[in-house]
Design an enzyme around this catalytic site. Structure first.
Site, PDB file in Angstrom:
ATOM      1  CG  ASP A 126      -2.308   0.460   0.958  1.00  0.00           C
ATOM      2  OD1 ASP A 126      -2.444   1.343   0.106  1.00  0.00           O
ATOM      3  OD2 ASP A 126      -3.256  -0.003   1.620  1.00  0.00           O
ATOM      4  CG  ASP A 183      -9.400   2.248  -1.283  1.00  0.00           C
ATOM      5  OD1 ASP A 183      -8.416   2.050  -2.019  1.00  0.00           O
ATOM      6  OD2 ASP A 183      -9.345   2.282  -0.035  1.00  0.00           O
TER       7      ASP A 183
HETATM    8  C1  GAL Z   1      -6.146   1.138   1.211  1.00  0.00           C
HETATM    9  C2  GAL Z   1      -6.201   0.083   0.128  1.00  0.00           C
HETATM   10  C3  GAL Z   1      -7.281  -0.918   0.514  1.00  0.00           C
HETATM   11  C4  GAL Z   1      -6.927  -1.540   1.852  1.00  0.00           C
HETATM   12  C5  GAL Z   1      -6.721  -0.459   2.915  1.00  0.00           C
HETATM   13  C6  GAL Z   1      -6.193  -1.039   4.206  1.00  0.00           C
HETATM   14  O1  GAL Z   1      -5.171   2.064   0.905  1.00  0.00           O
HETATM   15  O2  GAL Z   1      -6.481   0.678  -1.112  1.00  0.00           O
HETATM   16  O3  GAL Z   1      -7.414  -1.907  -0.501  1.00  0.00           O
HETATM   17  O4  GAL Z   1      -5.772  -2.324   1.711  1.00  0.00           O
HETATM   18  O5  GAL Z   1      -5.833   0.534   2.460  1.00  0.00           O
HETATM   19  O6  GAL Z   1      -5.989  -0.047   5.184  1.00  0.00           O
END
Ligand code: GAL
Length: 377
Positions: A126, A183
């Protein structure tokens, strides 16, 4: 490590968010086998954010939270492997993950080593809490290099949401897939929105490093961590068809221990999965169609290994449409002496042979997915 078709699997985030533990992961591994998902091709079981303690140990290593994972991560990985599955984990290029757990900035090599020792096969990486003055372009490369040198094949799943125009540099990093959208949440607006975000990036998708449109929400029914409203079964079918035809990795996000029959039929439609996993992995493209009221409408087309053609129609509007596709738009038409024999992949019907044009009806929020054979006219 070369990855030839989009990875398929399950990820904990969409439904469970921070509420993850060893029992859930073991039950999910069991369910992947018992439901037939594994045999349909879904092979990665991925634990997302919130799996570790808030502090590293005295050696500077990440530590799995013993309250959530009392047997430790190696044992969890061993269990997942014993089911014929591959095991995925999560970290981040910043100082903390998005949910503020310790993350891999300046610990890339030590973390890659830890993951390799645990038997990890897939790392979702991430992009939160990156120190100022460090670009994702540099930090994704660092982790790509760390993984390539950790002594184990670990699929590198970059998750920087398409930030910093990452389509221009993500392949430098060694990523095998990269999040090309923001997301997802479980509602129709999100599916429309991510599809639109993806359209300008289709040309950057390709074998070895796949555009990842984010995890599936199919079957969530508005429940769980990103369950904001939910979708109808029809909308889930459209969502799945787009992700499949556009060639995205397909990471299931619902609770697979309790799937409805309709959810199973969507996720395990073998013919739709075969288009996603087509060995030639050619780029999807849009062609214009004509509608009665002359609204601009597109058909989405992909040429497949062996000469077949996949065609998808997706209705994002609120009224039914009857788009008419001229065969000349897909490289055929009368002068070619060829026609297409069309199979509807959701009804299983043979729709007959079309030589000049094909008109189909698409209900609001619905889709039509077809596989066509080129035959003599
Ligand atoms: C976001 C990511 C999600 C999930 C989340 C966890 O940045 O796009 O898919 O992994 O963080 O905190």
């Amino acid at each position: 490590m070369i990855v030839k078709t989009p990875p398929l699997g399950w990820n904990s985030w969409n439904t469970f968010g921070p509420n993850i533990n060893e029992q859930l992961i073991r039950e999910t591994a069991d369910a992947m086998v018992e439901t037939g998902l594994r045999d349909a091709g879904y092979e990665y079981l991925v634990i997302d954010d919130c799996w570790s303690l808030r502090e590293r140990n005295e050696k500077g290593e990440l530590v799995a939270d013993p309250a959530k994972f009392p047997s430790g991560m190696k044992a969890v990985a061993d269990y997942v492997h014993s089911k014929g599955l591959k095991f995925g984990m999560y970290s981040c290029d910043g100082t903390m993950t998005c949910a503020r757990y310790p993350s891999s900035f300046d610990h890339e090599f030590i973390d890659a080593k830890t993951f390799a020792e645990w038997g990890v096969d897939f790392l979702k990486y991430d992009n939160c809490n990156r120190p100022l003055n460090y670009s994702g372009r540099l930090l994704y490369k660092r982790m790509g290099l760390a993984l390539a040198n950790c002594g184990r094949d670990i699929l590198f799943s970059a998750c920087n949401w398409g930030a910093e125009e990452s389509q221009n540099w993500i392949k430098e990093t060694g990523a095998h897939m990269w999040r090309s959208t923001g997301d997802i949440v479980d509602n129709w607006d999100s599916i429309k929105n991510l599809t639109e975000q993806q359209m300008r990036l289709l040309a950057t998708n390709g074998q070895g490093c796949f555009n990842d449109m984010d995890m599936l929400v199919v079957g969530m029914g508005g429940k769980g961590n990103v369950g904001f409203g939910g979708c109808t079964v029809e909308e889930y079918r459209t969502h799945f068809s787009i992700w499949a035809l556009f060639g995205s990795p397909l990471m299931i996000g619902c609770d697979i221990r309790n799937m409805s029959q309709e959810t199973k039929e969507i996720l395990m439609n073998k013919e739709v999965l075969a288009i996603n996993q087509d060995p030639a992995y050619r780029q999807v493209f849009a062609v214009p169609t004509i509608t009665e009221d002359l609204i601009a409408w597109k058909a989405w087309v992909r040429y497949l290994e062996g000469g077949d053609i996949a065609i998808g129609f997706f209705n994002f509007g609120e009224n039914p449409v009857n788009p008419c596709l001229a065969m000349t738009e897909i490289g055929l038409g009368r002068v070619s002496g060829k026609a297409i024999q069309v199979r509807d992949l959701w009804t299983g019907e043979d729709l007959g042979v079309y030589r000049d044009h094909m008109e189909v009806r698409v209900e609001p929020h619905a889709c039509r997915m077809m596989r066509c054979k080129v035959v003599d006219a």
